[in-house]
Design an enzyme around this catalytic site. Structure first.
Site, PDB file in Angstrom:
ATOM      1  N   GLU A 207     -19.739  51.527 -14.789  1.00  0.00           N
ATOM      2  CA  GLU A 207     -19.579  51.170 -13.380  1.00  0.00           C
ATOM      3  C   GLU A 207     -18.630  52.146 -12.677  1.00  0.00           C
ATOM      4  OE1 GLU A 207     -21.488  49.125 -12.123  1.00  0.00           O
ATOM      5  OE2 GLU A 207     -21.756  47.286 -13.294  1.00  0.00           O
TER       6      GLU A 207
ATOM      7  N   ASP B 198     -27.319  50.961 -23.792  1.00  0.00           N
ATOM      8  CA  ASP B 198     -26.439  49.801 -23.615  1.00  0.00           C
ATOM      9  C   ASP B 198     -27.115  48.501 -24.042  1.00  0.00           C
ATOM     10  OD1 ASP B 198     -28.285  49.814 -21.550  1.00  0.00           O
ATOM     11  OD2 ASP B 198     -26.828  50.061 -19.959  1.00  0.00           O
TER      12      ASP B 198
ATOM     13  N   ASN C 114     -25.114  51.321  -7.158  1.00  0.00           N
ATOM     14  CA  ASN C 114     -23.728  51.776  -6.934  1.00  0.00           C
ATOM     15  C   ASN C 114     -23.436  53.082  -7.692  1.00  0.00           C
ATOM     16  OD1 ASN C 114     -23.583  50.930  -9.574  1.00  0.00           O
ATOM     17  ND2 ASN C 114     -22.031  49.358  -9.258  1.00  0.00           N
TER      18      ASN C 114
ATOM     19  N   HIS D 125     -24.092  53.643 -10.950  1.00  0.00           N
ATOM     20  CA  HIS D 125     -23.767  53.544 -12.385  1.00  0.00           C
ATOM     21  C   HIS D 125     -24.884  54.126 -13.251  1.00  0.00           C
ATOM     22  CE1 HIS D 125     -25.624  49.268 -12.558  1.00  0.00           C
ATOM     23  NE2 HIS D 125     -26.288  49.944 -13.463  1.00  0.00           N
TER      24      HIS D 125
HETATM   25  C1  GLP Z   1     -29.023  48.296 -15.557  1.00  0.00           C
HETATM   26  C2  GLP Z   1     -29.059  49.268 -16.729  1.00  0.00           C
HETATM   27  C3  GLP Z   1     -29.161  50.702 -16.244  1.00  0.00           C
HETATM   28  C4  GLP Z   1     -30.264  50.825 -15.209  1.00  0.00           C
HETATM   29  C5  GLP Z   1     -29.958  49.942 -14.029  1.00  0.00           C
HETATM   30  C6  GLP Z   1     -30.991  50.015 -12.927  1.00  0.00           C
HETATM   31  O1  GLP Z   1     -27.769  48.151 -15.019  1.00  0.00           O
HETATM   32  N1  GLP Z   1     -27.914  49.133 -17.571  1.00  0.00           N
HETATM   33  O2  GLP Z   1     -29.409  51.548 -17.356  1.00  0.00           O
HETATM   34  O3  GLP Z   1     -30.389  52.163 -14.804  1.00  0.00           O
HETATM   35  O4  GLP Z   1     -29.916  48.606 -14.510  1.00  0.00           O
HETATM   36  O5  GLP Z   1     -32.035  49.125 -13.180  1.00  0.00           O
HETATM   37  P1  GLP Z   1     -33.447  49.198 -12.482  1.00  0.00           P
HETATM   38  O6  GLP Z   1     -34.148  50.349 -13.086  1.00  0.00           O
HETATM   39  O7  GLP Z   1     -34.102  47.885 -12.843  1.00  0.00           O
HETATM   40  O8  GLP Z   1     -33.212  49.353 -11.034  1.00  0.00           O
END
Ligand code: GLP
EC number: 3.5.99.6
Length: 233
Positions: free
Chosen positions: A135, A62, A128, A130
């Site tokens: 989402e 993404d 959440n 995702h």
């Molecule tokens: C973002 C990314 C996800 C990732 C999530 C969790 O939303 N798009 O790919 O898994 O953050 O981030 P973190 O690893 O910093 O908790």
């Protein structure tokens, strides 16, 4: 689903790297990459190893809409800092968050995914549930799409920005169907804020309200958690 519990993110990175190395050694040519703080220890293992990725192509999950590659909060910048500037890959793709025509960018990205089927996908998870930026409520049939970030995601990601108002509200993300098409998936989660999402992913019902729960239907998933993220499973 295979569950591996590790003592800390460093050990998680080492374990994920072992699985990654095994996939590369058995011929994986396309890797799906993730951003966020979670995969950083995995990328550290990759860059400190002598693994040869010059014949390997990467596709990222993404990118935020509205941020240039030079913007320090963009996922393109993150990938360059964490991996690409240290390891040479054959080619690397991310969605272009500055595309003037988002629909064209989305079909360009889906075409890239069709030409480069993912052999090994690294995933993080939002609190959440995702995956990518898909989402709760996202269709399991979704392919690459423009997504609106949930308020909780904007809040969670605000820690990387000076103020919450700077956090983009939209992103281009691979869809759930693209992620599920990967041959092998390794999901990483650390810290207590992920515990409920991990419980729902592993033991909850398969529901679009918990995007990661679809992974129960994938034949080759490994989930690596530390004690806090894994405390409910
Ligand atoms: C973002 C990314 C996800 C990732 C999530 C969790 O939303 N798009 O790919 O898994 O953050 O981030 P973190 O690893 O910093 O908790």
């Amino acid at each position: 689903m295979e569950i591996i519990k590790v003592v800390n993110p460093q050990m998680g990175g080492k374990k994920a790297f072992e699985l990654f190395k095994a996939s590369i050694e058995s011929g994986a040519k396309t890797i799906g990459l993730a951003t966020g703080s979670t995969p950083i220890s995995f990328y550290e293992e990759v860059i400190h190893s002598d693994i040869d990725l010059t014949d390997v192509t990467s596709v990222n999950l993404d990118e935020y809409v509205g941020l240039s590659r030079e913007n320090k909060q963009s996922y393109a910048y993150f990938m360059n800092e964490q991996l690409f500037k240290y390891k040479k890959l054959k080619a690397s793709f991310l969605p272009n968050g500055l595309a003037s025509n988002i629909d064209e960018e989305i079909s360009r990205y889906d075409d890239i995914l069709t030409c480069h089927p993912i052999d090994f996908q690294i995933l993080g998870i939002g609190s959440n549930g995702h995956i990518g930026f898909n989402e709760p409520g996202t269709s399991f049939e979704s392919t690459t799409q423009l997504v609106k970030l949930a308020p909780s995601t904007i809040e969670a990601n605000a820690r990387f920005f000076d103020t919450i108002d700077e956090v983009p509200t939209e992103a281009i993300s691979m869809g759930i169907a693209n992620i599920m098409a990967a041959k092998r998936i390794v999901l990483l989660a650390y810290g207590e804020s992920k515990a409920e999402a991990i419980y729902n992913t592993v033991h909850g019902s398969v529901t679009e309200q918990v995007p990661a729960s679809i992974l129960q239907r994938h034949p080759n998933v490994t989930i690596i958690v530390d004690e806090s993220a894994g405390k409910l499973i």
